[in-house]
Design a protein around this motif. Sequence first.
Motif, PDB file in Angstrom:
ATOM      1  N   ALA A 215      18.574  -0.909  12.412  1.00 33.51           N
ATOM      2  CA  ALA A 215      18.209   0.216  13.272  1.00 33.51           C
ATOM      3  C   ALA A 215      17.976   1.482  12.459  1.00 33.51           C
ATOM      4  O   ALA A 215      17.095   2.290  12.793  1.00 33.51           O
ATOM      5  N   LYS A 216      18.738   1.672  11.404  1.00 29.18           N
ATOM      6  CA  LYS A 216      18.548   2.860  10.563  1.00 29.18           C
ATOM      7  C   LYS A 216      17.138   2.887   9.975  1.00 29.18           C
ATOM      8  O   LYS A 216      16.480   3.938   9.933  1.00 29.18           O
ATOM      9  N   ILE A 217      16.655   1.748   9.527  1.00 30.75           N
ATOM     10  CA  ILE A 217      15.295   1.663   8.979  1.00 30.75           C
ATOM     11  C   ILE A 217      14.273   2.001  10.054  1.00 30.75           C
ATOM     12  O   ILE A 217      13.334   2.773   9.819  1.00 30.75           O
ATOM     13  N   LEU A 218      14.451   1.458  11.251  1.00 33.16           N
ATOM     14  CA  LEU A 218      13.507   1.732  12.335  1.00 33.16           C
ATOM     15  C   LEU A 218      13.490   3.211  12.703  1.00 33.16           C
ATOM     16  O   LEU A 218      12.424   3.792  12.943  1.00 33.16           O
ATOM     17  N   ILE A 219      14.669   3.820  12.747  1.00 35.17           N
ATOM     18  CA  ILE A 219      14.748   5.241  13.123  1.00 35.17           C
ATOM     19  C   ILE A 219      13.994   6.104  12.115  1.00 35.17           C
ATOM     20  O   ILE A 219      13.211   6.986  12.495  1.00 35.17           O
ATOM     21  N   GLU A 220      14.224   5.871  10.841  1.00 39.88           N
ATOM     22  CA  GLU A 220      13.548   6.673   9.820  1.00 39.88           C
ATOM     23  C   GLU A 220      12.039   6.433   9.848  1.00 39.88           C
ATOM     24  O   GLU A 220      11.238   7.373   9.736  1.00 39.88           O
ATOM     25  N   ASN A 221      11.644   5.182  10.002  1.00 39.82           N
ATOM     26  CA  ASN A 221      10.215   4.870  10.014  1.00 39.82           C
ATOM     27  C   ASN A 221       9.527   5.381  11.278  1.00 39.82           C
ATOM     28  O   ASN A 221       8.338   5.730  11.246  1.00 39.82           O
ATOM     29  N   ALA A 222      10.257   5.443  12.381  1.00 36.63           N
ATOM     30  CA  ALA A 222       9.672   5.978  13.611  1.00 36.63           C
ATOM     31  C   ALA A 222       9.258   7.435  13.428  1.00 36.63           C
ATOM     32  O   ALA A 222       8.209   7.861  13.937  1.00 36.63           O
ATOM     33  N   ASP A 223      10.043   8.205  12.700  1.00 40.35           N
ATOM     34  CA  ASP A 223       9.696   9.607  12.480  1.00 40.35           C
ATOM     35  C   ASP A 223       8.413   9.752  11.669  1.00 40.35           C
ATOM     36  O   ASP A 223       7.543  10.564  11.999  1.00 40.35           O
ATOM     37  N   VAL A 224       8.274   8.966  10.605  1.00 37.40           N
ATOM     38  CA  VAL A 224       7.078   9.119   9.767  1.00 37.40           C
ATOM     39  C   VAL A 224       5.839   8.573  10.482  1.00 37.40           C
ATOM     40  O   VAL A 224       4.744   9.144  10.362  1.00 37.40           O
ATOM     41  N   VAL A 225       5.982   7.504  11.257  1.00 38.76           N
ATOM     42  CA  VAL A 225       4.844   6.983  12.017  1.00 38.76           C
ATOM     43  C   VAL A 225       4.422   8.002  13.081  1.00 38.76           C
ATOM     44  O   VAL A 225       3.222   8.235  13.294  1.00 38.76           O
ATOM     45  N   LEU A 484      -2.965 -10.779  12.726  1.00 34.23           N
ATOM     46  CA  LEU A 484      -2.583 -10.835  11.313  1.00 34.23           C
ATOM     47  C   LEU A 484      -2.223  -9.454  10.799  1.00 34.23           C
ATOM     48  O   LEU A 484      -1.215  -9.273  10.089  1.00 34.23           O
ATOM     49  N   ASP A 485      -3.037  -8.465  11.152  1.00 36.18           N
ATOM     50  CA  ASP A 485      -2.739  -7.086  10.761  1.00 36.18           C
ATOM     51  C   ASP A 485      -1.438  -6.611  11.411  1.00 36.18           C
ATOM     52  O   ASP A 485      -0.626  -5.917  10.778  1.00 36.18           O
ATOM     53  N   MET A 486      -1.263  -6.960  12.664  1.00 40.63           N
ATOM     54  CA  MET A 486      -0.083  -6.511  13.399  1.00 40.63           C
ATOM     55  C   MET A 486       1.199  -7.067  12.791  1.00 40.63           C
ATOM     56  O   MET A 486       2.212  -6.366  12.701  1.00 40.63           O
ATOM     57  N   ARG A 487       1.156  -8.320  12.357  1.00 38.94           N
ATOM     58  CA  ARG A 487       2.347  -8.902  11.733  1.00 38.94           C
ATOM     59  C   ARG A 487       2.668  -8.226  10.405  1.00 38.94           C
ATOM     60  O   ARG A 487       3.834  -7.992  10.078  1.00 38.94           O
ATOM     61  N   LYS A 488       1.636  -7.907   9.645  1.00 40.35           N
ATOM     62  CA  LYS A 488       1.873  -7.206   8.380  1.00 40.35           C
ATOM     63  C   LYS A 488       2.464  -5.817   8.628  1.00 40.35           C
ATOM     64  O   LYS A 488       3.374  -5.377   7.916  1.00 40.35           O
ATOM     65  N   ALA A 489       1.944  -5.136   9.648  1.00 38.79           N
ATOM     66  CA  ALA A 489       2.468  -3.805   9.966  1.00 38.79           C
ATOM     67  C   ALA A 489       3.920  -3.888  10.433  1.00 38.79           C
ATOM     68  O   ALA A 489       4.755  -3.052  10.055  1.00 38.79           O
ATOM     69  N   GLU A 490       4.225  -4.903  11.235  1.00 40.31           N
ATOM     70  CA  GLU A 490       5.609  -5.105  11.677  1.00 40.31           C
ATOM     71  C   GLU A 490       6.531  -5.332  10.477  1.00 40.31           C
ATOM     72  O   GLU A 490       7.638  -4.779  10.409  1.00 40.31           O
ATOM     73  N   GLU A 491       6.086  -6.141   9.536  1.00 41.05           N
ATOM     74  CA  GLU A 491       6.899  -6.412   8.342  1.00 41.05           C
ATOM     75  C   GLU A 491       7.135  -5.144   7.542  1.00 41.05           C
ATOM     76  O   GLU A 491       8.242  -4.934   7.009  1.00 41.05           O
ATOM     77  N   LEU A 492       6.140  -4.275   7.464  1.00 40.44           N
ATOM     78  CA  LEU A 492       6.322  -3.012   6.753  1.00 40.44           C
ATOM     79  C   LEU A 492       7.342  -2.132   7.472  1.00 40.44           C
ATOM     80  O   LEU A 492       8.185  -1.491   6.823  1.00 40.44           O
ATOM     81  N   ILE A 493       7.265  -2.095   8.793  1.00 38.26           N
ATOM     82  CA  ILE A 493       8.196  -1.271   9.574  1.00 38.26           C
ATOM     83  C   ILE A 493       9.624  -1.766   9.427  1.00 38.26           C
ATOM     84  O   ILE A 493      10.559  -0.991   9.241  1.00 38.26           O
ATOM     85  N   ALA A 494       9.815  -3.072   9.530  1.00 39.78           N
ATOM     86  CA  ALA A 494      11.164  -3.644   9.533  1.00 39.78           C
ATOM     87  C   ALA A 494      11.726  -3.849   8.131  1.00 39.78           C
ATOM     88  O   ALA A 494      12.940  -3.943   7.951  1.00 39.78           O
ATOM     89  N   GLY A 495      10.838  -3.921   7.126  1.00 45.74           N
ATOM     90  CA  GLY A 495      11.255  -4.368   5.802  1.00 45.74           C
ATOM     91  C   GLY A 495      11.843  -3.317   4.885  1.00 45.74           C
ATOM     92  O   GLY A 495      12.384  -3.637   3.841  1.00 45.74           O
ATOM     93  N   GLY A 496      11.739  -2.061   5.249  1.00 50.44           N
ATOM     94  CA  GLY A 496      12.268  -1.006   4.388  1.00 50.44           C
ATOM     95  C   GLY A 496      11.671   0.337   4.767  1.00 50.44           C
ATOM     96  O   GLY A 496      10.815   0.437   5.643  1.00 50.44           O
ATOM     97  N   PHE A 497      12.117   1.376   4.088  1.00 52.62           N
ATOM     98  CA  PHE A 497      11.682   2.723   4.405  1.00 52.62           C
ATOM     99  C   PHE A 497      10.260   2.951   3.927  1.00 52.62           C
ATOM    100  O   PHE A 497       9.919   2.607   2.790  1.00 52.62           O
ATOM    101  N   LEU A 498       9.435   3.543   4.782  1.00 53.41           N
ATOM    102  CA  LEU A 498       8.040   3.791   4.450  1.00 53.41           C
ATOM    103  C   LEU A 498       7.889   4.946   3.474  1.00 53.41           C
ATOM    104  O   LEU A 498       6.882   5.051   2.762  1.00 53.41           O
ATOM    105  N   VAL A 499       8.857   5.844   3.473  1.00 59.81           N
ATOM    106  CA  VAL A 499       8.789   7.025   2.610  1.00 59.81           C
ATOM    107  C   VAL A 499      10.013   7.016   1.700  1.00 59.81           C
ATOM    108  O   VAL A 499      11.149   6.845   2.168  1.00 59.81           O
ATOM    109  N   SER A 500       9.789   7.189   0.430  1.00 62.33           N
ATOM    110  CA  SER A 500      10.905   7.184  -0.521  1.00 62.33           C
ATOM    111  C   SER A 500      11.705   8.469  -0.412  1.00 62.33           C
ATOM    112  O   SER A 500      11.175   9.493  -0.012  1.00 62.33           O
TER     113      SER A 500
END
Length: 500
Positions: A215-225, A484-500
């Motif tokens: 959930a922490k990853i999703l919360i941080e990524n939700a802000d940048v998205v 296919l694009d949607m699955r890749k985007a989901e993996e990016l969202i769930a897989g780690g922080f989008l912004v360092s």
Amino acid sequence: MKSSTVIHLDGYQLSIEQVAAIARERLQIELAPEAMERVRLSRAMVEEMVSSQQVVYGITTGFGKFSDVVIPAEDVSQLQENLIMSHACGMGEPYPAEVVRAMMALRINALAKGYSGIREDTLLLLKEMCNRGVHPIIPQQGSLGASGDLAPLAHMVLVMLGKGEAEYQGSRMPGLDALHAAGLKPVRLEAKEGLALINGTQAMTALLCLAVTDAKILIENADVVAAMTVEALHGIPKAFDPQLHLVRPHPGQQESARKLLEHLAGSERTTAQGALRVQDAYSLRCVPQVHGATRDAWDYVYAAVTRECNSVTDNPILFSETGDVISGGNFHGQPMALAADFLAIAIAELANISERRTERLVNPQLSGLPGFLTEKGGLHSGFMITQYVAASIVSENKVLCHPASVDSIPSSANQEDHVSMGTTAARKLRTILSNSAKVLGIEYLAAAQAIEFGKGKLGAGTEQAYAKIRQAIPPLADDREMHLDMRKAEELIAGGFLVS
């Protein structure tokens, strides 16, 4: 304390992050010497009770409604084995290995506190099973979440007895074979040990530890998205001004507003208040308030789960310092049930507002952008159906958000007449997290596509997030298989922080 490969458990300092590392990175467990001394002291209490023929629940009596049935001393070992076999009633698909490992780590830590009466050798076997990758097959259905997670934990213990099934090195096999393959031997349980192993909240807490991490990853990524969508729609960052959020000082709201401004710093794609419009729609303007409330919910759940990671949740509890043996209700999962339901609702709201932002991106009447983000509308459908999918998943989340914690069905002939359903709540939370990553991934994909139609420099954080998605997914020129694009985007969202 934690080294690079070993986590030392003493019953008092286990963190959610450490549970996740044991579960997912396969870090090893060691037991602190002081913990083993406490284990020996509590075990001595059990042996004294048996030898003096004291009547103590679960040690010299039956369980649940059978708590008034006294068990002869010569049968107390058989009582514990019977307990495990009879309680291993789980059904449904098995938990993934990461959940099983988290359960094992949490149970080891609870036993290490020294209030449960287990023998050293039994505890060490459970530790070695975790360290050597012997993962019991544990069905997901069957726990009421009061009297603890009896059915799931009984399946864990079956393998310790050389029964049940386990996964070892990628293969599913009989529990005894898995033990032997790992160089381990089964144990014969003695008085109190079966109860000590299965009477606790470790299934729901394991699910929550991993959910809190995700959930922490999703919360941080939700802000940048969301910040990317603000840029794509030429939004007004003045709504994120610190002085506005200072006068409504919810910590999460302030943090989300700060993050949005940080992600948008230096952007040439946002607008001043009154330049294009006086105010943005709520799904843009109220991001700090909505995302921030989710942050505050996460903080509460994080604290509650951390406490549970270091709690004694079986029954009865042995106090070697005073000699007291107290039957109580520490196994009741209500604190975790409420936490799981709260976090589920909070995470679902990230998806709710995300879908509304996606609609604004694809709807030309709201965005000023080409309809469905394609320049060849009619011949091409572009992002039309991606919004359908987001709406469908958001609707599914709303059904799943019905709180499990308000339900209770009496059990054990009405002796256990109020239960938490906490494990059901935690299982639903895991699904809602997965669903929400999909919805945020759709917005991420759409926001990146919408950015293609504008000009000007992106913000400090949004530039990083945009670059990351473009490394994996090119802009959409002609219609293609969007899933296919949607699955890749989901993996990016769930897989780690989008912004360092």
